[in-house]
Design an enzyme around this catalytic site. Sequence first.
Site, mmCIF file in Angstrom:
data_model
loop_
_atom_site.group_PDB
_atom_site.id
_atom_site.type_symbol
_atom_site.label_atom_id
_atom_site.label_comp_id
_atom_site.label_asym_id
_atom_site.label_seq_id
_atom_site.Cartn_x
_atom_site.Cartn_y
_atom_site.Cartn_z
ATOM 1 N N CYS A 121 -3.580 -62.525 -3.634
ATOM 2 C CA CYS A 121 -2.492 -62.564 -2.661
ATOM 3 C C CYS A 121 -1.184 -62.982 -3.330
ATOM 4 O O CYS A 121 -1.184 -63.747 -4.306
ATOM 5 C CB CYS A 121 -2.831 -63.525 -1.524
ATOM 6 N N CYS A 202 -2.021 -58.577 0.041
ATOM 7 C CA CYS A 202 -2.072 -59.660 1.026
ATOM 8 C C CYS A 202 -1.017 -60.707 0.693
ATOM 9 O O CYS A 202 -0.528 -60.771 -0.441
ATOM 10 C CB CYS A 202 -3.466 -60.286 1.099
#
Length: 305
Positions: A121, A202
């Site tokens: 992420c 993400c």
Amino acid sequence: MPFQQGSARTRQRTVLLVGMVVLLAALVLAVVLASILTPRKQEAGSKMLKWKDRGTTKNLQEVILGRCYSYVMARYPELGDKDCLKIWESLKHAFIYKNPCNITSEDYQPLMELASHPIPCNQSLFWSKTNDLVHRYTKSNQNFLTLEDTLLGYMADRVSWCGDPSAPGINYESCPKRSECESNPSSVFWKMASKMFAEAACGVVQVMLNGSVEAGAFRNSSIFGSIEIFNLNPDKVSAVHIWLMHDINGPQSESCSGHSIKRLKSILEERNFKITCEDNYRPVQLLQCVHNPDHTDCRLCTTTT
């Protein structure tokens, strides 16, 4: 009378025998001609398939395997369970002996599954018209990954391949451009890889665009504009940061308030993403300054009188 009947039967048998011999000779001749002419037709057909793009990269197998082993053994040893031989075989089977204008996403699906891996992420970095600059940045700052920094992209970057229905099944002379046919091996591969890269993103994602392009920094027809932006998941991605870079000594065709950036923001807002935009993101601009240290934009500080 018996003699005449026997004579007639003999003539009939003779005519029948001659007819069979002629038919057999015709069949033999047809087979011989077919065996001679067919290869010539195939050869002529193969010679006619001249495309506008460069052909398959020489020693493609060695290039793909070498890059794969380098990636999973040296760069990211946590991916050491990846089977590079299987990855190469799945790539080869996706295009070899196939019409290079008839490639489908199903052809590449096994490869995508074998070579995929998680993207941390906050590290996904997308780009458009900033190829050289964005990859200089990811080389200097490994907290960010472009598609070309993933296993799939690393193996395929600047490499070309396409098949041919006739032997040897690979065209080393030329491959079709997207303008010649959309379903060519390169276009289908990069569309699928880009979609998968966007789906894996993400946290906060970044996109580096070129504000010196006269036609506009954001283009709906680009891979980012047509594929990646629509495969970002609003449930996984919290924000999109736009870095709008201008070439040092180049034109400043568009800023964060420009028309194409407004269009991009509108698309992102409709998909419920938070957006920020920064002109000439300083850490990236300093990389540009390596080649232009005396430019006014590259001064670390300015003095006022």
